[in-house]
Write a protein that holds these residues in place. Sequence first.
Motif, PDB file in Angstrom:
ATOM      1  N   GLY A  62      16.353   0.513  31.791  1.00  0.00           N
ATOM      2  CA  GLY A  62      15.067  -0.056  31.425  1.00  0.00           C
ATOM      3  C   GLY A  62      15.096  -1.569  31.492  1.00  0.00           C
ATOM      4  N   LEU A  63      13.923  -2.168  31.484  1.00  0.00           N
ATOM      5  CA  LEU A  63      13.810  -3.617  31.603  1.00  0.00           C
ATOM      6  C   LEU A  63      14.055  -4.307  30.269  1.00  0.00           C
ATOM      7  CD1 LEU A  63      10.688  -4.139  33.899  1.00  0.00           C
ATOM      8  CD2 LEU A  63      13.092  -4.410  34.497  1.00  0.00           C
ATOM      9  N   ASN A  64      14.596  -5.508  30.346  1.00  0.00           N
ATOM     10  CA  ASN A  64      14.670  -6.392  29.194  1.00  0.00           C
ATOM     11  C   ASN A  64      14.509  -7.818  29.701  1.00  0.00           C
ATOM     12  OD1 ASN A  64      17.312  -7.462  29.949  1.00  0.00           O
ATOM     13  ND2 ASN A  64      18.151  -5.479  29.288  1.00  0.00           N
ATOM     14  N   LEU A  65      14.437  -8.765  28.793  1.00  0.00           N
ATOM     15  CA  LEU A  65      14.166 -10.148  29.189  1.00  0.00           C
ATOM     16  C   LEU A  65      15.267 -10.723  30.076  1.00  0.00           C
ATOM     17  CD1 LEU A  65      12.661 -11.678  25.907  1.00  0.00           C
ATOM     18  CD2 LEU A  65      11.473 -11.047  28.024  1.00  0.00           C
ATOM     19  N   PRO A  75       9.300  -9.039  40.550  1.00  0.00           N
ATOM     20  CA  PRO A  75       9.120  -8.143  41.702  1.00  0.00           C
ATOM     21  C   PRO A  75      10.357  -7.269  41.952  1.00  0.00           C
ATOM     22  CG  PRO A  75       8.424 -10.384  42.246  1.00  0.00           C
ATOM     23  CD  PRO A  75       9.168 -10.454  40.966  1.00  0.00           C
ATOM     24  N   ALA A  76      11.554  -7.894  41.957  1.00  0.00           N
ATOM     25  CA  ALA A  76      12.777  -7.134  42.208  1.00  0.00           C
ATOM     26  C   ALA A  76      13.077  -6.176  41.066  1.00  0.00           C
ATOM     27  CB  ALA A  76      13.952  -8.088  42.429  1.00  0.00           C
ATOM     28  N   SER A  77      12.737  -6.591  39.835  1.00  0.00           N
ATOM     29  CA  SER A  77      12.990  -5.716  38.682  1.00  0.00           C
ATOM     30  C   SER A  77      12.157  -4.446  38.764  1.00  0.00           C
ATOM     31  CB  SER A  77      12.687  -6.461  37.385  1.00  0.00           C
ATOM     32  OG  SER A  77      13.559  -7.550  37.204  1.00  0.00           O
ATOM     33  N   LEU A  78      10.886  -4.596  39.141  1.00  0.00           N
ATOM     34  CA  LEU A  78      10.025  -3.418  39.262  1.00  0.00           C
ATOM     35  C   LEU A  78      10.529  -2.478  40.358  1.00  0.00           C
ATOM     36  CD1 LEU A  78       6.470  -5.007  38.893  1.00  0.00           C
ATOM     37  CD2 LEU A  78       7.750  -3.699  37.192  1.00  0.00           C
ATOM     38  N   LEU A  79      11.020  -3.048  41.465  1.00  0.00           N
ATOM     39  CA  LEU A  79      11.544  -2.214  42.549  1.00  0.00           C
ATOM     40  C   LEU A  79      12.896  -1.607  42.179  1.00  0.00           C
ATOM     41  CD1 LEU A  79      10.568  -4.361  45.654  1.00  0.00           C
ATOM     42  CD2 LEU A  79       9.664  -2.112  45.032  1.00  0.00           C
ATOM     43  N   ALA A  80      13.636  -2.283  41.289  1.00  0.00           N
ATOM     44  CA  ALA A  80      14.888  -1.701  40.816  1.00  0.00           C
ATOM     45  C   ALA A  80      14.618  -0.468  39.966  1.00  0.00           C
ATOM     46  CB  ALA A  80      15.681  -2.741  40.031  1.00  0.00           C
ATOM     47  N   LEU A  81      13.509  -0.500  39.223  1.00  0.00           N
ATOM     48  CA  LEU A  81      13.106   0.655  38.417  1.00  0.00           C
ATOM     49  C   LEU A  81      12.480   1.749  39.269  1.00  0.00           C
ATOM     50  CD1 LEU A  81      11.533  -0.959  35.213  1.00  0.00           C
ATOM     51  CD2 LEU A  81      13.590   0.473  35.316  1.00  0.00           C
ATOM     52  N   ASN A  82      11.647   1.335  40.214  1.00  0.00           N
ATOM     53  CA  ASN A  82      10.912   2.300  41.038  1.00  0.00           C
ATOM     54  C   ASN A  82      10.937   1.882  42.513  1.00  0.00           C
ATOM     55  OD1 ASN A  82       9.612   4.066  38.861  1.00  0.00           O
ATOM     56  ND2 ASN A  82       8.964   2.012  38.228  1.00  0.00           N
ATOM     57  N   PRO A  83      12.035   2.131  43.192  1.00  0.00           N
ATOM     58  CA  PRO A  83      12.082   1.787  44.620  1.00  0.00           C
ATOM     59  C   PRO A  83      11.089   2.618  45.414  1.00  0.00           C
ATOM     60  CG  PRO A  83      13.990   3.107  44.003  1.00  0.00           C
ATOM     61  CD  PRO A  83      13.295   2.750  42.730  1.00  0.00           C
ATOM     62  N   ILE A  84      10.578   2.030  46.478  1.00  0.00           N
ATOM     63  CA  ILE A  84       9.592   2.709  47.337  1.00  0.00           C
ATOM     64  C   ILE A  84      10.312   3.310  48.544  1.00  0.00           C
ATOM     65  CG2 ILE A  84       7.574   2.370  48.812  1.00  0.00           C
ATOM     66  CD1 ILE A  84       6.733   0.082  46.936  1.00  0.00           C
ATOM     67  N   ASP A  85      10.095   4.581  48.743  1.00  0.00           N
ATOM     68  CA  ASP A  85      10.673   5.272  49.896  1.00  0.00           C
ATOM     69  C   ASP A  85       9.577   6.136  50.490  1.00  0.00           C
ATOM     70  OD1 ASP A  85      12.065   6.617  51.801  1.00  0.00           O
ATOM     71  OD2 ASP A  85      13.611   7.426  50.468  1.00  0.00           O
ATOM     72  N   SER A  86       8.857   5.556  51.439  1.00  0.00           N
ATOM     73  CA  SER A  86       7.683   6.216  52.014  1.00  0.00           C
ATOM     74  C   SER A  86       7.979   6.672  53.424  1.00  0.00           C
ATOM     75  CB  SER A  86       6.497   5.239  52.006  1.00  0.00           C
ATOM     76  OG  SER A  86       5.374   5.816  52.621  1.00  0.00           O
ATOM     77  N   LYS A  87       8.065   7.985  53.600  1.00  0.00           N
ATOM     78  CA  LYS A  87       8.276   8.559  54.934  1.00  0.00           C
ATOM     79  C   LYS A  87       6.935   9.027  55.479  1.00  0.00           C
ATOM     80  CE  LYS A  87      12.814   8.290  55.197  1.00  0.00           C
ATOM     81  NZ  LYS A  87      13.061   7.564  53.928  1.00  0.00           N
TER      82      LYS A  87
END
Length: 328
Positions: free
Chosen positions: A259-262, A271-283
């Motif tokens: 989870g995220l923290n300060l 931006p990188a933190s959000l992608l670390a939590l929810n990476p996008i993998d669109s096929k």
Amino acid sequence: MVSRNGVPVAVAAIGLFVSIHALVCTGFAIHPVTRRSSSIRHMSAGNVEDPIEDAQASPPLSPPFSIDPIDPAPTIDTILTIDVDSIIAEWKEELKALAAETNRGFDATKSQQTRAKDLVSKLQSRNPTPEPASSYYATPPTTDYSTIGTSTTPTVAGKWTLIYTNAPDITGLDTSKNPFSTAKLGRIGQECSPPFIKNVIEWKRPDWAKNLPFAGSEDARILQKVVTKGLATPEEPLLVDLSVAGLELASGNGSIDTGLNLDILQEEGWPASLLALNPIDSKVNESWNTIPFGQFKVLFLDEELRIIETSQKFLAVNQRIAEGEGWF
């Protein structure tokens, strides 16, 4: 001694003639040798002449070198040993130095681009891999991809970093001349994992944002991967056709499970933190796999370098990422 009747003189003259004729026939007479040193011409950093090609183009040597009854007129390369591997290594080192000097080709002058093309042409003529695209055949040869870099036959499969290109769609990504760009271009690479080929672009925090809250540190990065499918055939083993397969976006520093923290937000940026939590993998839908995405031709492939030419005739030189030095 000279005789009055001249007989001893005639005998001596005939004996001298026979001796000279014997020397000529046995190969000990002096003959000119043409271009004997061509294969060992010194190669400076500014000279891409091909001593191998020069040697093969040399005229046959005259006696006394014509001593082989099977090959009565050998060329220079049968007399002098040519270290082909060393010559190829020199070309590769010069190309890598040129790539570094020109910032991956982004800042290359016309003369430097011409120089790069000359070196690529030389390396292409000595390509050691006759079927570089074999791992993308519809029925590829059996390969253990965990041993990439250790096998005796080079393969396209693996991870690569771009070190030089003259392709405007890549050089146009350069953000160094735009101080207000929303991201700073990092490294560019390619992940070849049959049947997929992923074009990887590293984006970093722009310098102007370093004092903004949650903008991330200098190490914060996002990886953009344009995913394609590759297909080659034994009939054209140098060509790889590409089709659209998808898009991936992820943090360059891995995923976050806690989870995220300060602290994370400050280090990675939002931006990188959000992608670390929810990476996008669109096929894309399978039906989209038939949409062409281009084609490339492998000009040179060994265990270290891969040089390709796009369908638009632009060049890309990639260096294999060594074990333990991966960045994606």
